[in-house]
Write an enzyme that holds these catalytic residues in place. Structure first.
Site, mmCIF file in Angstrom:
data_model
loop_
_atom_site.group_PDB
_atom_site.id
_atom_site.type_symbol
_atom_site.label_atom_id
_atom_site.label_comp_id
_atom_site.label_asym_id
_atom_site.label_seq_id
_atom_site.Cartn_x
_atom_site.Cartn_y
_atom_site.Cartn_z
ATOM 1 N N TYR A 162 0.823 -1.216 0.000
ATOM 2 C CA TYR A 162 0.000 0.000 0.000
ATOM 3 C C TYR A 162 0.854 1.261 0.000
ATOM 4 O O TYR A 162 0.309 2.364 -0.063
ATOM 5 C CB TYR A 162 -1.054 -0.012 1.107
ATOM 6 C CG TYR A 162 -0.591 -0.269 2.530
ATOM 7 C CD1 TYR A 162 0.408 0.479 3.129
ATOM 8 C CD2 TYR A 162 -1.221 -1.246 3.302
ATOM 9 C CE1 TYR A 162 0.791 0.263 4.444
ATOM 10 C CE2 TYR A 162 -0.852 -1.483 4.614
ATOM 11 C CZ TYR A 162 0.169 -0.721 5.183
ATOM 12 O OH TYR A 162 0.548 -0.939 6.484
ATOM 13 N N LYS A 177 5.478 4.110 4.911
ATOM 14 C CA LYS A 177 6.110 3.064 4.092
ATOM 15 C C LYS A 177 6.505 3.625 2.720
ATOM 16 O O LYS A 177 7.526 3.221 2.153
ATOM 17 C CB LYS A 177 5.169 1.868 3.913
ATOM 18 C CG LYS A 177 4.784 1.151 5.202
ATOM 19 C CD LYS A 177 5.908 0.324 5.780
ATOM 20 C CE LYS A 177 5.421 -0.602 6.889
ATOM 21 N NZ LYS A 177 6.504 -1.287 7.606
HETATM 22 C C1 HXC Z 1 -6.555 4.796 16.944
HETATM 23 C C2 HXC Z 1 -4.634 4.589 18.196
HETATM 24 C C3 HXC Z 1 -4.721 3.165 18.135
HETATM 25 C C4 HXC Z 1 -5.830 2.595 17.436
HETATM 26 C C5 HXC Z 1 -2.960 3.700 19.270
HETATM 27 N N1 HXC Z 1 -3.541 4.862 18.912
HETATM 28 N N2 HXC Z 1 -3.656 2.636 18.824
HETATM 29 N N3 HXC Z 1 -5.536 5.388 17.599
HETATM 30 N N4 HXC Z 1 -6.700 3.453 16.834
HETATM 31 N N5 HXC Z 1 -5.994 1.272 17.336
HETATM 32 C C6 HXC Z 1 -3.092 6.202 19.238
HETATM 33 C C7 HXC Z 1 -3.133 6.426 20.734
HETATM 34 O O1 HXC Z 1 -4.440 6.753 21.184
HETATM 35 C C8 HXC Z 1 -2.178 7.606 20.873
HETATM 36 O O2 HXC Z 1 -2.771 8.821 20.472
HETATM 37 C C9 HXC Z 1 -1.116 7.306 19.821
HETATM 38 O O3 HXC Z 1 -1.723 6.403 18.888
HETATM 39 C C10 HXC Z 1 0.099 6.651 20.409
HETATM 40 O O4 HXC Z 1 -0.314 5.461 21.073
HETATM 41 P P1 HXC Z 1 0.542 4.828 22.277
HETATM 42 O O5 HXC Z 1 0.031 3.477 22.552
HETATM 43 O O6 HXC Z 1 0.595 5.803 23.404
HETATM 44 O O7 HXC Z 1 1.967 4.870 21.632
HETATM 45 P P2 HXC Z 1 3.093 3.821 21.560
HETATM 46 O O8 HXC Z 1 3.246 3.104 22.884
HETATM 47 O O9 HXC Z 1 4.247 4.546 21.041
HETATM 48 O O10 HXC Z 1 2.579 2.738 20.504
HETATM 49 C C11 HXC Z 1 2.714 2.910 19.123
HETATM 50 C C12 HXC Z 1 1.690 2.053 18.395
HETATM 51 C C13 HXC Z 1 1.771 0.637 18.966
HETATM 52 C C14 HXC Z 1 1.964 2.166 16.922
HETATM 53 C C15 HXC Z 1 0.356 2.670 18.595
HETATM 54 O O11 HXC Z 1 0.580 0.278 19.566
HETATM 55 C C16 HXC Z 1 2.114 -0.407 18.007
HETATM 56 O O12 HXC Z 1 3.231 -0.466 17.550
HETATM 57 N N6 HXC Z 1 1.159 -1.317 17.719
HETATM 58 C C17 HXC Z 1 1.152 -2.370 16.766
HETATM 59 C C18 HXC Z 1 2.373 -3.029 16.282
HETATM 60 C C19 HXC Z 1 2.082 -3.664 14.938
HETATM 61 O O13 HXC Z 1 0.934 -3.716 14.531
HETATM 62 N N7 HXC Z 1 3.118 -4.144 14.283
HETATM 63 C C20 HXC Z 1 2.926 -4.827 13.003
HETATM 64 C C21 HXC Z 1 2.881 -3.871 11.913
HETATM 65 S S1 HXC Z 1 2.619 -4.739 10.428
HETATM 66 P P3 HXC Z 1 -3.414 9.865 21.542
HETATM 67 O O14 HXC Z 1 -3.834 11.007 20.700
HETATM 68 O O15 HXC Z 1 -4.543 9.155 22.216
HETATM 69 O O16 HXC Z 1 -2.283 10.193 22.501
HETATM 70 C C22 HXC Z 1 2.578 -3.580 9.244
HETATM 71 C C23 HXC Z 1 2.467 -4.059 7.827
HETATM 72 C C24 HXC Z 1 1.071 -4.371 7.457
HETATM 73 O O17 HXC Z 1 2.686 -2.453 9.487
HETATM 74 C C25 HXC Z 1 0.996 -4.922 6.035
HETATM 75 C C26 HXC Z 1 -0.301 -5.639 5.784
HETATM 76 C C27 HXC Z 1 -0.420 -6.188 4.388
#
Ligand code: HXC
Length: 291
Positions: A162, A177
């Site tokens: 994407y 990305k």
């Molecule tokens: C909306 C969200 C959210 C959600 C977090 N936030 N999760 N907003 N929907 N589901 C918001 C929070 O409310 C906050 O904003 C801000 O993002 C930061 O969140 P924190 O949890 O405080 O930050 P942090 O601890 O730094 O975490 C970063 C993160 C983390 C990105 C949000 O949760 C993370 O890394 N999660 C997933 C990891 C992951 O999925 N990895 C695989 C990626 S695969 P506010 O305004 O409230 O402060 C990939 C490829 C996909 O990317 C390809 C598919 C084909």
């Protein structure tokens, strides 16, 4: 350690390459304790590399460290938030002092979740851009500068298709990305003369706890994604890692600035029609009779 000569004794991702092909090399894998990072770290270690895994939570490294101890692999664990350039610099210094030249850098750490663009908070945007785009640059700069001084290396970035197709719900990740893809090609062109190759891999959906919980949390969304993949299944982390190992290995020594798509055809055009039913039965019968 000597890598097992019998490929079936090695982790699946490493079975396609010759035993010991990373012997004497040092590799850093960000986010190396889970998902694709874990399988890639296992593959590199099994093929003889000294592997340093670096992520925010070192608890994620426990399983890999336990396996490494059992298999006599060389693996070390490091705490790192890739959004903090001072931490990245400190790790690059530490690893150079402890392990010497770092030959391989894998920018695998990522953050992602699905959120409508109009609801995405500034902090959420900054979090994902900070991890994916800034983090990839900070690591590339710190380790790349040392690779230039030490005679070369290989960098691999993890992107997603994407980056060029776009995808509703992930404007933060897609934008980051796309930047990483541009960074891949730019650094490949800029650093080739220093003996540094820079490539990317674009995995399609594959089984992984981190991505699964955030991107396809239930069976219905999983099934919908699966229906859009021509090869009709999710990939596995081992399959993705196998292609990463190829891009880091001498087998791809003449490849740089490339992005390898490993997505079962998921990013190909979705059909406007069913070719089978649109093909005239009369015509089919006539042609079958002729052959
Ligand atoms: C909306 C969200 C959210 C959600 C977090 N936030 N999760 N907003 N929907 N589901 C918001 C929070 O409310 C906050 O904003 C801000 O993002 C930061 O969140 P924190 O949890 O405080 O930050 P942090 O601890 O730094 O975490 C970063 C993160 C983390 C990105 C949000 O949760 C993370 O890394 N999660 C997933 C990891 C992951 O999925 N990895 C695989 C990626 S695969 P506010 O305004 O409230 O402060 C990939 C490829 C996909 O990317 C390809 C598919 C084909």
């Amino acid at each position: 350690m000597d890598a097992p000569l019998d490929p079936s004794e090695r982790p699946a991702a490493s079975r396609w390459l010759p035993a010991g092909c990373f012997a004497g090399k040092t590799a850093v894998v960000t986010g190396g304790g889970t998902g694709l990072g874990l399988e890639l770290s296992r593959g590199l270690a099994a093929l003889g590399a000294r592997v340093a895994v670096a992520s925010r939570s070192t608890e994620h490294h426990a399983a890999l460290l336990a396996e490494a101890a059992q298999r006599s692999w060389s693996v070390s664990s490091h705490a790192l938030d890739v959004r903090e350039p001072a931490q990245v610099e400190a790790l690059a210094d530490e690893l150079r002092a402890e392990l010497g030249h770092v030959d391989v850098l894998v920018n695998n750490a990522a953050g992602n979740f699905v959120c409508p663009a109009e609801r995405l908070s500034v902090n959420a945007w900054r979090s994902v851009l900070g991890i994916v785009l800034d983090g990839t640059f900070y690591c590339s700069k710190s380790f790349g500068r040392r690779m230039i001084a030490d005679g070369g290396g290989s960098i691999l970035n993890v992107v997603a298709t994407y980056a060029w197709t776009g995808m509703p719900g992930v404007v933060h990740s897609a934008s980051a990305k796309a930047g990483v893809l541009a960074m891949t090609k730019t650094l490949a062109a800029e650093w080739a003369r220093h003996g540094i190759r820079v490539n990317a891999i674009a995995p399609g959906p594959f089984e992984s706890e981190g991505a699964g919980a955030n991107l396809w949390p239930d069976e219905a969304s999983r099934a919908r994604i699966e229906r859009g993949i021509p090869l009709q299944r999710f990939g596995t982390a081992e399959e993705m890692a196998a292609h990463c190992l190829y891009l880091l290995s001498p087998a791809s020594d003449y490849v740089t600035g490339e992005c390898l798509v490993v997505d079962g055809g998921g990013s190909l055009a979705q059909p406007f029609w069913d070719a089978g039913t649109r093909f005239s039965r009369k015509r089919a019968a006539r042609e079958d009779g002729e052959s």
